[in-house]
Write a protein that holds these residues in place. Structure first.
Motif, mmCIF file in Angstrom:
data_model
loop_
_atom_site.group_PDB
_atom_site.id
_atom_site.type_symbol
_atom_site.label_atom_id
_atom_site.label_comp_id
_atom_site.label_asym_id
_atom_site.label_seq_id
_atom_site.Cartn_x
_atom_site.Cartn_y
_atom_site.Cartn_z
ATOM 1 N N ARG A 238 -74.895 36.416 -2.903
ATOM 2 C CA ARG A 238 -74.384 36.291 -1.536
ATOM 3 C C ARG A 238 -75.140 37.224 -0.620
ATOM 4 O O ARG A 238 -75.708 38.219 -1.065
ATOM 5 C CB ARG A 238 -72.915 36.700 -1.479
ATOM 6 C CG ARG A 238 -72.029 35.930 -2.388
ATOM 7 C CD ARG A 238 -71.468 34.794 -1.626
ATOM 8 N NE ARG A 238 -70.726 33.935 -2.504
ATOM 9 C CZ ARG A 238 -70.093 32.867 -2.077
ATOM 10 N NH1 ARG A 238 -70.121 32.552 -0.817
ATOM 11 N NH2 ARG A 238 -69.437 32.113 -2.901
ATOM 12 N N GLU B 108 -64.366 32.531 -9.317
ATOM 13 C CA GLU B 108 -65.772 32.857 -9.538
ATOM 14 C C GLU B 108 -66.222 34.074 -8.722
ATOM 15 O O GLU B 108 -65.961 34.173 -7.526
ATOM 16 C CB GLU B 108 -66.588 31.651 -9.097
ATOM 17 C CG GLU B 108 -67.944 31.641 -9.706
ATOM 18 C CD GLU B 108 -68.614 30.325 -9.367
ATOM 19 O OE1 GLU B 108 -69.580 30.357 -8.665
ATOM 20 O OE2 GLU B 108 -68.092 29.289 -9.811
ATOM 21 N N THR C 12 -69.137 37.106 -7.369
ATOM 22 C CA THR C 12 -70.515 37.233 -6.939
ATOM 23 C C THR C 12 -71.208 38.257 -7.824
ATOM 24 O O THR C 12 -70.740 39.376 -7.949
ATOM 25 C CB THR C 12 -70.535 37.742 -5.486
ATOM 26 O OG1 THR C 12 -69.771 36.839 -4.711
ATOM 27 C CG2 THR C 12 -71.930 37.843 -4.932
ATOM 28 N N GLN C 13 -72.319 37.881 -8.439
ATOM 29 C CA GLN C 13 -73.020 38.845 -9.289
ATOM 30 C C GLN C 13 -73.858 39.818 -8.465
ATOM 31 O O GLN C 13 -73.867 41.007 -8.717
ATOM 32 C CB GLN C 13 -73.907 38.094 -10.296
ATOM 33 C CG GLN C 13 -73.109 37.328 -11.350
ATOM 34 C CD GLN C 13 -74.020 36.482 -12.208
ATOM 35 O OE1 GLN C 13 -74.545 35.477 -11.764
ATOM 36 N NE2 GLN C 13 -74.221 36.890 -13.435
ATOM 37 N N SER D 129 -75.311 34.164 -9.356
ATOM 38 C CA SER D 129 -74.485 33.899 -8.173
ATOM 39 C C SER D 129 -74.689 35.030 -7.158
ATOM 40 O O SER D 129 -74.440 36.202 -7.450
ATOM 41 C CB SER D 129 -73.023 33.712 -8.581
ATOM 42 O OG SER D 129 -72.294 34.865 -8.361
ATOM 43 N N ASP E 138 -73.400 26.573 -3.633
ATOM 44 C CA ASP E 138 -72.190 27.252 -4.084
ATOM 45 C C ASP E 138 -71.198 26.259 -4.696
ATOM 46 O O ASP E 138 -70.441 26.600 -5.604
ATOM 47 C CB ASP E 138 -71.527 28.010 -2.931
ATOM 48 C CG ASP E 138 -72.385 29.183 -2.464
ATOM 49 O OD1 ASP E 138 -73.280 29.586 -3.228
ATOM 50 O OD2 ASP E 138 -72.176 29.676 -1.339
ATOM 51 N N ARG F 53 -72.137 23.776 -6.257
ATOM 52 C CA ARG F 53 -72.902 23.336 -7.430
ATOM 53 C C ARG F 53 -73.141 21.820 -7.441
ATOM 54 O O ARG F 53 -73.299 21.200 -8.494
ATOM 55 C CB ARG F 53 -72.230 23.814 -8.725
ATOM 56 C CG ARG F 53 -72.196 25.332 -8.822
ATOM 57 C CD ARG F 53 -71.993 25.769 -10.238
ATOM 58 N NE ARG F 53 -70.740 25.320 -10.779
ATOM 59 C CZ ARG F 53 -69.578 25.943 -10.601
ATOM 60 N NH1 ARG F 53 -69.523 27.054 -9.893
ATOM 61 N NH2 ARG F 53 -68.474 25.487 -11.130
ATOM 62 N N LYS G 277 -80.412 32.235 -6.581
ATOM 63 C CA LYS G 277 -79.598 31.047 -6.859
ATOM 64 C C LYS G 277 -80.345 30.089 -7.775
ATOM 65 O O LYS G 277 -79.750 29.463 -8.648
ATOM 66 C CB LYS G 277 -79.200 30.376 -5.557
ATOM 67 C CG LYS G 277 -78.156 31.200 -4.841
ATOM 68 C CD LYS G 277 -77.566 30.483 -3.680
ATOM 69 C CE LYS G 277 -76.494 31.338 -3.048
ATOM 70 N NZ LYS G 277 -75.959 30.743 -1.838
#
Ligand code: AMP
Length: 426
Positions: free
Chosen positions: A364, A332, A334-335, A362, A159, A161, A357
């Motif tokens: 969760r 940012e 969450t997709q 993105s 997360d 990155r 990921k």
């Protein structure tokens, strides 16, 4: 008199705040998703908390603590020695005991972020005041708990990155098999005694496992030929560790078993782990470290309670974010949110999460939540575009459900094709 900050401390200037906010933001989100609640405990604690817990013979306690006392000649109304905390875990454990959390519904998952203090020789990544983020989980001995704690730590770095990191795990056994490990280490290191540093020569008699944590070149050289001490742990601990490994493989977490990995604090038992930069060969500036501490609560005279935790160093993480030139976007979103129902689905969800990921989506999940309603509520809160839902039926059919969070429509797709389907939609 020159006006200056205290040695080993630093100012965090406005230009750096965005990095700190980003890290705090990732930590808060990840904690909510994984069911960790925030706790704050004082920075000042009594000395004996750490002597008993962290260990009076550990470097952190014997050499690195700052004592707090009233300034001037006036007497302090409290006779007990107070210190600035060198780490957060014992304070949380004290709070757990003081607030009778033994009686709360288990598992209890807590996290805390705040400054710690250690008398270090200041250098890059090593400060006298530094911030830790600490995660603790009480009441669960199950190896799945270890795997979840480790995979959460691993995900945290995804997360953030941060690249080029390495996760190492090991088992150091329980209090029953520790004497055997100690005998094994004593026999090995006594042959190398002459090249060990003074401290390690003393450790040979008192706590030989600690020699493996010494950063001195000669002591590290002495440890080079050591056969894996992990072979000395009892069958139960071997089995526990094997299950942790299996769960981590299921979750597609990229880890390495480092047979002679140890940690610098006394209370650890069984699983231990560290995350560091691949370039940091001797783990001089580990980013995160943790492990089980199944005997710590008992050490303070309470009912034995299994527990596991880990701590991340914020300054070191911020420094890597800057070095790796990672672009910061605090808002940012969450997709995709991965919701699961049932134990098998939970394991599958961990795999799906890793796949997403890896594909740069993105994603969760909230593996500690067990109802679909609570998971979808969180998916909404995180403003996810889609949810992937996986339950017992989907496990049997080899499918997943893709739900559009905006429209509320659902589609059943094969597990092999769900990534492509999602990529088309996103
Ligand atoms: P430990 O409590 O020793 O297991 O440390 C946990 C994490 O805290 C480490 O992995 C580091 O990221 C961070 N840390 C420990 N000591 C320091 C220090 N003196 N300065 C900066 N970060 C530290």
């Amino acid at each position: 008199m020159k006006l200056q900050n205290v040695r080993g401390t630093q100012d965090i200037l406005p230009e750096d705040q965005k990095y700190w906010d980003f890290v705090f933001n990732v930590i808060d989100k990840s904690s909510e998703i994984n069911g960790f609640e925030k706790i704050n405990t004082p920075i000042i604690e009594y000395l004996d908390l750490f002597e008993k817990g962290t260990g009076e013979n550990t470097e952190v306690v014997s050499k690195q603590m700052f004592e707090v006392s009233r300034f001037g000649n006036e007497k302090d109304d409290d006779k007990r020695i107070q210190i600035l905390r060198p780490e957060i875990t014992p304070g949380i454990v004290r709070s757990y005991i003081n607030h009778n959390m033994q009686d709360w519904l288990k598992p209890i998952q807590l996290y805390s972020v705040g400054p710690c203090f250690r008398y270090e020789k200041p250098q890059a990544g090593r400060y006298r005041q530094f911030w830790q983020c600490d995660f603790e989980s009480f009441g669960n001995e199950d190896p799945a708990t270890d795997a979840r704690m480790i995979s959460m730590a691993w995900s945290l770095f995804k997360d953030l990155r941060i690249r080029n990191i390495e996760l190492e795990i090991n088992t150091i056994g329980c209090k029953k098999c520790r004497p055997q490990i100690n005998d094994f280490l004593k026999s090995y290191f006594s042959k190398k005694k002459a090249i060990l540093c003074k401290d390690c020569q003393a450790r040979l008699a008192t706590n030989p496992i600690r020699i493996l944590d010494c950063k001195k070149v000669n002591c590290q050289k002495a440890a080079k030929g050591l056969p894996p001490f992990t072979k000395q742990v009892c069958d139960k601990c071997q089995d526990h560790f094997q299950q942790v490994i299996d769960y981590l493989k299921d979750a597609k977490v990229n880890f390495k078993v480092s047979n002679n990995l140890v940690r610098g604090l006394d209370y650890y038992t069984r699983t231990i782990f560290e995350i560091s930069l691949k370039s940091d060969k001797n783990r001089q500036t580990t980013l995160l470290g943790g492990g089980r501490y199944d005997n710590l609560i008992e050490t303070y005279g309470e009912k034995p309670t299994p527990a596991i935790g880990c701590a991340l160093g914020i300054e070191r993480v911020v420094s890597v974010l800057k070095k790796q030139k990672i672009k910061i976007d605090i808002s940012e979103k969450t997709q995709v949110f991965v919701a699961q129902l049932g134990e098998e689905a939970k394991r599958k969800a961990m795999t799906i999460l890793e796949i997403l990921k890896t594909e740069g989506i993105s994603a969760r999940a909230a593996l500690s939540k067990n109802t679909l309603k609570s998971q979808l509520k969180l998916a909404n809160k995180l403003k996810s575009d889609y949810a992937i839902i996986i339950g017992q039926r989907e496990i049997l059919d080899g499918t997943v459900i893709i739900r559009s969070m905006k429209e509320g429509t659902q589609e059943v797709v094969e597990q092999e094709t769900f990534v492509n389907k999602l990529q088309e939609k996103l």
